[in-house]
Design a protein around this motif. Structure first.
Motif, PDB file in Angstrom:
ATOM      1  N   VAL A 127       0.818  -1.212   0.000  1.00 36.90           N
ATOM      2  CA  VAL A 127       0.000   0.000   0.000  1.00 36.90           C
ATOM      3  C   VAL A 127       0.852   1.262   0.000  1.00 36.90           C
ATOM      4  CG1 VAL A 127      -1.834  -1.194   1.229  1.00 36.90           C
ATOM      5  CG2 VAL A 127      -0.136   0.102   2.510  1.00 36.90           C
ATOM      6  N   PHE A 128       2.157   1.120   0.156  1.00 35.29           N
ATOM      7  CA  PHE A 128       3.046   2.292   0.198  1.00 35.29           C
ATOM      8  C   PHE A 128       3.793   2.416  -1.109  1.00 35.29           C
ATOM      9  CE2 PHE A 128       2.417   0.792   4.470  1.00 35.29           C
ATOM     10  CZ  PHE A 128       1.954   1.934   5.088  1.00 35.29           C
ATOM     11  N   ILE A 129       3.717   3.582  -1.724  1.00 40.46           N
ATOM     12  CA  ILE A 129       4.343   3.824  -3.020  1.00 40.46           C
ATOM     13  C   ILE A 129       5.400   4.897  -2.857  1.00 40.46           C
ATOM     14  CG2 ILE A 129       3.919   4.526  -5.402  1.00 40.46           C
ATOM     15  CD1 ILE A 129       1.024   3.631  -5.011  1.00 40.46           C
ATOM     16  N   SER A 130       6.609   4.637  -3.357  1.00 40.27           N
ATOM     17  CA  SER A 130       7.709   5.610  -3.236  1.00 40.27           C
ATOM     18  C   SER A 130       7.378   6.883  -3.999  1.00 40.27           C
ATOM     19  CB  SER A 130       9.011   5.012  -3.781  1.00 40.27           C
ATOM     20  OG  SER A 130       9.401   3.912  -3.014  1.00 40.27           O
ATOM     21  N   LEU A 131       7.703   7.998  -3.418  1.00 40.43           N
ATOM     22  CA  LEU A 131       7.506   9.289  -4.060  1.00 40.43           C
ATOM     23  C   LEU A 131       8.669   9.603  -4.986  1.00 40.43           C
ATOM     24  CD1 LEU A 131       6.245  11.337  -0.997  1.00 40.43           C
ATOM     25  CD2 LEU A 131       4.875  10.292  -2.792  1.00 40.43           C
ATOM     26  N   GLN A 132       8.388  10.148  -6.145  1.00 47.08           N
ATOM     27  CA  GLN A 132       9.436  10.566  -7.073  1.00 47.08           C
ATOM     28  C   GLN A 132      10.086  11.844  -6.557  1.00 47.08           C
ATOM     29  OE1 GLN A 132      10.356   8.754  -9.713  1.00 47.08           O
ATOM     30  NE2 GLN A 132       8.854   7.240  -9.034  1.00 47.08           N
ATOM     31  N   ASN A 133      11.376  11.978  -6.753  1.00 44.92           N
ATOM     32  CA  ASN A 133      12.059  13.195  -6.327  1.00 44.92           C
ATOM     33  C   ASN A 133      13.195  13.507  -7.295  1.00 44.92           C
ATOM     34  OD1 ASN A 133      14.397  11.629  -5.423  1.00 44.92           O
ATOM     35  ND2 ASN A 133      13.030  10.950  -3.792  1.00 44.92           N
ATOM     36  N   LYS A 134      13.878  14.607  -7.033  1.00 44.31           N
ATOM     37  CA  LYS A 134      14.925  15.088  -7.930  1.00 44.31           C
ATOM     38  C   LYS A 134      16.328  14.718  -7.469  1.00 44.31           C
ATOM     39  CE  LYS A 134      12.144  19.041  -9.360  1.00 44.31           C
ATOM     40  NZ  LYS A 134      12.062  20.502  -9.464  1.00 44.31           N
ATOM     41  N   GLU A 135      16.415  13.952  -6.362  1.00 45.20           N
ATOM     42  CA  GLU A 135      17.742  13.612  -5.863  1.00 45.20           C
ATOM     43  C   GLU A 135      18.456  12.638  -6.795  1.00 45.20           C
ATOM     44  OE1 GLU A 135      14.987  13.122  -4.005  1.00 45.20           O
ATOM     45  OE2 GLU A 135      15.090  14.521  -2.305  1.00 45.20           O
ATOM     46  N   GLU A 136      19.780  12.655  -6.721  1.00 40.84           N
ATOM     47  CA  GLU A 136      20.600  11.707  -7.462  1.00 40.84           C
ATOM     48  C   GLU A 136      20.724  10.440  -6.605  1.00 40.84           C
ATOM     49  OE1 GLU A 136      21.710  12.127 -10.468  1.00 40.84           O
ATOM     50  OE2 GLU A 136      21.024  14.190 -10.685  1.00 40.84           O
ATOM     51  N   VAL A 137      20.038   9.372  -7.032  1.00 39.98           N
ATOM     52  CA  VAL A 137      19.930   8.167  -6.219  1.00 39.98           C
ATOM     53  C   VAL A 137      21.117   7.248  -6.474  1.00 39.98           C
ATOM     54  CG1 VAL A 137      18.517   6.161  -5.671  1.00 39.98           C
ATOM     55  CG2 VAL A 137      17.425   8.350  -6.205  1.00 39.98           C
ATOM     56  N   LEU A 138      21.755   6.791  -5.394  1.00 42.94           N
ATOM     57  CA  LEU A 138      22.867   5.841  -5.476  1.00 42.94           C
ATOM     58  C   LEU A 138      22.403   4.420  -5.184  1.00 42.94           C
ATOM     59  CD1 LEU A 138      25.573   7.916  -3.553  1.00 42.94           C
ATOM     60  CD2 LEU A 138      25.257   7.746  -6.016  1.00 42.94           C
ATOM     61  N   LEU A 139      21.376   4.265  -4.382  1.00 41.56           N
ATOM     62  CA  LEU A 139      20.857   2.943  -4.034  1.00 41.56           C
ATOM     63  C   LEU A 139      19.389   3.081  -3.712  1.00 41.56           C
ATOM     64  CD1 LEU A 139      21.165  -0.070  -3.101  1.00 41.56           C
ATOM     65  CD2 LEU A 139      21.669   0.826  -0.829  1.00 41.56           C
ATOM     66  N   ASP A 140      18.572   2.184  -4.291  1.00 44.40           N
ATOM     67  CA  ASP A 140      17.141   2.163  -3.986  1.00 44.40           C
ATOM     68  C   ASP A 140      16.710   0.721  -3.837  1.00 44.40           C
ATOM     69  OD1 ASP A 140      14.425   2.450  -3.724  1.00 44.40           O
ATOM     70  OD2 ASP A 140      14.253   3.983  -5.266  1.00 44.40           O
ATOM     71  N   MET A 141      16.589   0.282  -2.605  1.00 46.55           N
ATOM     72  CA  MET A 141      16.241  -1.106  -2.317  1.00 46.55           C
ATOM     73  C   MET A 141      14.891  -1.479  -2.918  1.00 46.55           C
ATOM     74  SD  MET A 141      15.663  -2.558   1.530  1.00 46.55           S
ATOM     75  CE  MET A 141      14.555  -3.927   1.870  1.00 46.55           C
ATOM     76  N   LYS A 142      13.939  -0.591  -2.842  1.00 46.51           N
ATOM     77  CA  LYS A 142      12.586  -0.912  -3.301  1.00 46.51           C
ATOM     78  C   LYS A 142      12.489  -0.960  -4.812  1.00 46.51           C
ATOM     79  CE  LYS A 142       7.866   0.162  -1.947  1.00 46.51           C
ATOM     80  NZ  LYS A 142       7.744  -1.114  -1.258  1.00 46.51           N
ATOM     81  N   ALA A 143      13.283  -0.134  -5.514  1.00 47.05           N
ATOM     82  CA  ALA A 143      13.191  -0.065  -6.972  1.00 47.05           C
ATOM     83  C   ALA A 143      14.089  -1.080  -7.676  1.00 47.05           C
ATOM     84  CB  ALA A 143      13.551   1.338  -7.442  1.00 47.05           C
ATOM     85  N   SER A 144      14.927  -1.807  -6.908  1.00 46.79           N
ATOM     86  CA  SER A 144      15.879  -2.706  -7.559  1.00 46.79           C
ATOM     87  C   SER A 144      15.191  -3.870  -8.256  1.00 46.79           C
ATOM     88  CB  SER A 144      16.882  -3.232  -6.528  1.00 46.79           C
ATOM     89  OG  SER A 144      16.208  -4.002  -5.549  1.00 46.79           O
ATOM     90  N   GLY A 145      14.169  -4.452  -7.604  1.00 46.03           N
ATOM     91  CA  GLY A 145      13.430  -5.547  -8.233  1.00 46.03           C
ATOM     92  C   GLY A 145      14.256  -6.798  -8.480  1.00 46.03           C
ATOM     93  N   ALA A 146      15.359  -6.973  -7.785  1.00 46.63           N
ATOM     94  CA  ALA A 146      16.226  -8.140  -7.980  1.00 46.63           C
ATOM     95  C   ALA A 146      16.823  -8.524  -6.635  1.00 46.63           C
ATOM     96  CB  ALA A 146      17.332  -7.823  -8.989  1.00 46.63           C
ATOM     97  N   GLU A 147      17.488  -9.691  -6.608  1.00 47.94           N
ATOM     98  CA  GLU A 147      18.160 -10.137  -5.386  1.00 47.94           C
ATOM     99  C   GLU A 147      19.176  -9.087  -4.962  1.00 47.94           C
ATOM    100  OE1 GLU A 147      19.268 -11.870  -2.131  1.00 47.94           O
ATOM    101  OE2 GLU A 147      17.744 -12.824  -3.384  1.00 47.94           O
ATOM    102  N   LEU A 148      19.097  -8.656  -3.701  1.00 45.59           N
ATOM    103  CA  LEU A 148      19.921  -7.549  -3.243  1.00 45.59           C
ATOM    104  C   LEU A 148      21.356  -7.963  -2.961  1.00 45.59           C
ATOM    105  CD1 LEU A 148      17.339  -5.905  -0.847  1.00 45.59           C
ATOM    106  CD2 LEU A 148      17.892  -5.240  -3.178  1.00 45.59           C
ATOM    107  N   GLY A 149      21.551  -9.200  -2.538  1.00 45.38           N
ATOM    108  CA  GLY A 149      22.902  -9.667  -2.258  1.00 45.38           C
ATOM    109  C   GLY A 149      23.530  -9.024  -1.050  1.00 45.38           C
TER     110      GLY A 149
END
Length: 979
Positions: free
Chosen positions: A19-41
């Motif tokens: 039910v929680f959706i990440s908000l879009q922003n203007k920051e320069e993202v280095l890591l996004d656990m929720k948006a990776s969509g793959a095994e994090l390792g």
């Protein structure tokens, strides 16, 4: 759904994550656990019975989550979860870590409440290479303790979002790690990013994209756009939030160019711009020739001119025509005086700087010549702005020709003269003249005089009588002659109230029709009679009696003062001020520095009471201090009433030095007993987990409380708070104790709005001598609150605490405003040394601001002492009417108001954006409901209009009103740098 244990509760939390959706922003993202969509390792340590991973499919995407919930382990927990290697951009020395997580309430676990925790820790480690699965705890440094704002109970989900800052990064990359020490935690999202200030043009200066740093502000230099220049190098500051602020050295377009859409464009044909400025090109004014593109000035048409002082933007003007209706009117034949008057020219040439000159020629028979100095003009003969002049000292039976010329600022460019003339002949006789003065009667104190006048004498003739003593009075300047002047309607007078046996000089003159004395007058000398010898003796006796009484009074006063001086105990020394009372007694109790104890534990045992941990109940984490977490809790000691307290804890793994430093504050606080000093309840030192327990202050820090209640408190209430703080500081100074970090953030407020001094981490004891100071060789100093001598020489006294109290007074009256606003520490120090002092806050009583200024005197010996300050504030509270006089207030300097543009330099796009910029966004709905939806409508509002839409608090009402004033003032780029 039935809960069978902590693990089931965690899976339920993970299930509802969608039910929680990440908000879009203007920051320069280095890591996004929720948006990776793959095994994090991500690496877990230990690999078993620690952090676990879960996954769900939401909207067709796979999402991973980490959780840990081993709260029932009796041996304690230390579970680590480390991210993969995060590449760092070279300029990004400061990154933000945004966490979204839940923490379960320990009270919901049966039998595990003693081992369960409700916080976890965030760590970071830098590296130039990816070290793979190698993991050593010693390589990591702690960033923060993560405490939830809301704890989840069984059947109730509370999602927390926390953003922490990792500063000082310098290597090619870094790792993050999460340490669990016995909490039930689910980690939904980890997002790592850094902020940049984007490429922008502000004030016709171009600034490159800049990475926001860990500094308060990063200075960035820019370059003017084409066809623009600046006297100073264009500067701007990039904040830690990636916003541009405080542009300096604004660029301006060259002559012949105007600013259009962040560029300088050539002036079009028929317009001009003559100087370097940020203004627009202007249309050519009247009486000028059309200009070519890029013109600096529009030339005048033939027959029209500009004066040397005329701006190039003014219209060209022509020459004035001659004055009209020049006439000479005889004032009185006897006075040799007439009045010249005229009307202004019909055509002024379009100018308002007309002046007139009068010429005079006298003719006797066929011979004519200039009047020269023989004739007097009032007010003058040239440079006249009025159309009338008085001419006097004219001779009878001569012909006079007068001329009046009109000139303007452009008359010098033409030989044409605009003048009128008139000729008149005067016939008058000599005026009346005093021929003799007679003494008719005299006494010891009066003289009666009369005088004769040469005929003819008009019926309405009046006289001026002047008289003075012939001899000078003892003690007066002999070069100064003082006359008594009388104006009389008849040629007799009796002068009274004179001195006996004294000579007086009298002068009589005839007044003309205008009431002025003529040039001729007659002067005579007369004397009063001598006193009776018996009267003289009486006067001598009376004078002797009065003198003897005065001498006796002087003797009595001297004896009384001598007796008072012997019985008083005045304090002498360099700390004395004119505020000081004649008697200042120090208390018997004196502060003892715990650092002088060979065994610091002995100081704790002497000054602090030991509390058994069973008497303490922790309720909620309210913060994290330097040494560990801070809790709100309950103290229940047998035989005493249950009390709300604040509990400072010492984090696990502490060293002995850290333990001693932690408890040293208790050794200091335990020596103080005053209603305006934070009260120490006791300490826990004889058990594994050391704690400091103090009274609980419901309203928290004073600066935050004031910001949350801006405008809601009266001046009387604020002065009452200041009186409490001053009383606490008087108590400390009487104990020879210096605080060194007195600021609103270190004042705590309870539910009754009583203020108490706290935070004794920087405090030090004074030496015994009156000039005693504490000198440090390093360490940080709170510049905005610190006296100049303490900044320059690191010397602290009670006088430097008084300076800090003056800043606290300003914070309180300004409802928590930051002292010196956004100025850097260097700019603050430079301004103070140059004599700048903070201006009066809005609605600040004049008496309160004057006390602030006294606290900020450069000479510390002249500052008031805390007993003086307490006395002054108490007098103000006893006389509330003294708080009604308000200090002068300049909104462009005294508060931060926006100019005509928003944060990006463009005009405010909406009313809500403007309200947000002045921290008044809570009134957005009020403006909207009233139909005020544009900034043009805002600019038309008056104070009564603001009240009518529902703004009632005086502070909020004035902040909005002053902001509108700032918006109307195009010069109100309100920066303290312009002060």
């Amino acid at each position: 759904m039935e809960y069978r244990g902590p693990r089931d509760a965690l899976f339920f939390y993970l299930f509802i994550n969608g039910v929680f959706i990440s908000l879009q922003n203007k920051e320069e993202v280095l890591l996004d656990m929720k948006a990776s969509g793959a095994e994090l390792g991500w690496l877990k340590s230990p690999d078993e019975n620690g952090w676990e991973i879960s996954q769900q499919v939401l909207n067709g995407s796979l999402h991973y989550n980490y959780f840990v919930c081993n709260v029932e382990s009796p041996s304690g927990q230390e579970n680590w979860l480390r991210t993969t290697f995060i590449q760092r951009q070279p300029a990004a020395s400061r990154v933000f870590v945004e966490l979204r997580f839940i923490v379960r309430d320990c009270n919901t676990f049966d039998g595990a409440s003693q081992t369960c925790k409700e916080t976890f820790n965030l760590f970071a480690s830098e590296s130039d290479v990816d070290i793979g699965t190698s993991f050593r705890k010693g390589q990591f440094r702690k960033v923060a303790t993560i405490a939830p704002d809301e704890i989840s109970h069984r059947g109730e989900i509370k999602i927390n979002t926390e953003t922490k800052v990792v500063d000082g990064l310098s290597r090619k990359g870094f790792y993050l790690a999460f340490q669990d020490i016995g909490a039930c935690v689910a980690l939904f999202s980890v997002r790592v990013y850094y902020k940049t200030c984007p490429t922008t043009v502000k004030g016709l200066a171009s600034f490159p994209e800049t990475v926001a740093s860990g500094e308060a502000l990063r200075k960035v230099t820019g370059a003017c756009v084409e066809n623009a220049v600046s006297e100073d190098q264009p500067l701007i500051f990039c904040t830690t939030d990636g916003e541009w602020v405080v542009p300096m050295g604004q660029c301006q377009c060259l002559p012949g160019y105007e600013p259009v859409d962040d560029a300088c464009r050539e002036c079009s044909s028929g317009s001009f711009k003559s100087a370097v400025s940020s203004g627009r090109c202007e249309a050519c004014p009247e009486n000028t020739e059309p200009s070519s593109p890029g013109a600096l000035i529009c030339p005048c048409k033939e027959g029209f001119y500009r004066a040397p002082t005329d701006p190039s933007s003014t219209a060209c003007s022509g020459l004035p025509s001659e004055p009209l209706n020049l006439a000479a009117t005889m004032t009185t034949a006897a006075a040799g005086r007439l009045t010249l008057s005229w009307n202004p020219p019909l055509d002024t040439g379009g100018r308002s700087d007309l002046v007139y000159s009068v010429t005079c020629e006298r003719c006797e028979g066929a011979s004519c010549q200039s009047c020269g100095e023989r004739v007097r003009f009032e007010p003058a003969s040239s440079g006249l702005h009025e159309t009338v002049v008085t001419v006097s000292e004219l001779e009878p039976h001569l012909n006079y020709t007068f001329g009046v010329e009109a000139r303007s600022g452009v008359s010098q460019f033409s030989s044409r003269r605009a003048s009128s003339s008139v000729t008149t002949t005067l016939h008058f006789t000599d005026p009346p003249k005093v021929t003799s003065i007679q003494l008719d009667e005299r006494s010891t104190t009066s003289l009666s005089l009369s005088w004769s006048v040469r005929k003819p004498v008009p019926i309405t003739t009046r006289y001026q009588l002047m008289f003075r003593r012939k001899d000078s009075i003892e003690g007066t300047d002999p070069a100064v002659t003082t006359y008594t002047v009388l104006f009389l309607d008849k040629n007799t007078v009796q002068v009274t109230d004179l001195s006996p046996a004294t000579a007086y000089v009298f002068r009589v003159q005839v007044l003309n029709a205008e009431g002025n004395p003529g040039s001729d007058g007659l002067e005579r000398e007369f004397s009063t009679m001598t006193k009776d010898p018996s009267q003289a003796n009486t006067s001598v006796i009376l004078g002797a009696a009065v003198g003897g009484g005065a001498m006796l009074l002087v003797v009595v006063v001297v004896l009384l003062l001598h007796r008072r001086r012997r019985s008083s105990h005045t304090r002498q020394g360099p700390e004395d001020t004119y505020f000081s009372s004649p008697e200042q007694l120090k208390p018997l109790k004196t502060y003892v520095d715990p650092h002088t104890y060979e065994d610091p534990n002995a100081a704790v045992l002497r000054f602090a009471s030991e509390i058994h941990p069973n008497h303490i109940t922790k309720q909620k984490v309210i913060g994290a201090g330097e040494f560990g977490e801070v809790y709100r809790g309950i103290l229940k000691v047998p035989g005493r009433k249950e009390t709300a307290v604040a509990i400072k804890t010492l984090k696990p793994g502490y060293s002995e030095k850290q333990r001693q430093d932690f408890l040293s504050e208790a050794s200091i606080m335990g020596q103080f007993t005053h209603e305006n000093i934070i009260r120490l309840e006791g300490v826990v030192t004889k058990f594994k987990h050391a704690m400091i327990v103090t009274e609980y202050m419901e309203n928290g820090a004073l600066d935050k409380y004031l910001k949350d209640h801006d405008g809601e408190m009266s001046s009387f209430q604020l002065v009452g708070m200041l009186r409490g703080i001053a009383a606490g500081m008087k108590y400390l100074s009487d104990m020879s104790y210096v605080h060194r970090d007195l600021a609103a953030r270190n004042i705590l407020v309870n539910i009754n709005l009583e203020c108490k001094v706290s935070d004794f981490g920087l405090s030090r004891v004074l030496e015994d001598d009156p000039e005693g100071t504490y000198t440090t060789s390093g360490g940080k100093i709170p510049i905005r609150w610190t006296a100049p001598e303490a900044i320059a020489y690191r010397k602290f006294t009670s006088a430097s605490d008084v300076w800090s109290f003056g800043i606290v007074m300003w914070e309180v009256m300004a409802f928590g405003e930051r002292p010196y606003w956004d100025m850097s520490n260097h700019e603050v120090m430079k301004s103070i040394n140059e004599g700048f002092r903070l201006p009066a806050p809005m609605d600040c009583p004049s008496a309160v601001y004057q006390l602030m200024v006294q606290c900020w005197l450069q000479d510390r010996a002249k500052r008031p002492r805390f007993p003086d300050i307490v006395s002054i504030l108490e007098k103000l509270l006893k006389s509330p009417e003294s708080l009604k006089a308000i200090a002068d207030f300049d909104p462009r300097v005294s508060i931060r108001l926006p100019s005509t543009s928003g944060p990006d330099g463009s005009p405010f796009r909406s009313v809500s954006e403007w309200l947000e910029s002045i921290k008044m966004s809570q009134y957005s709905a009020n403006f909207s409901c009233a139909g005020i939806i544009s900034m043009d409508q805002v600019l038309q509002m008056k104070t009564e209009d603001i009240k009518n839409i529902g703004v009632r608090l005086p502070g909020h009402l004035k902040r909005i009103a002053y902001s509108i004033l700032g918006l109307k003032d195009q010069t109100s780029t309100l920066s303290v740098f312009a002060v």
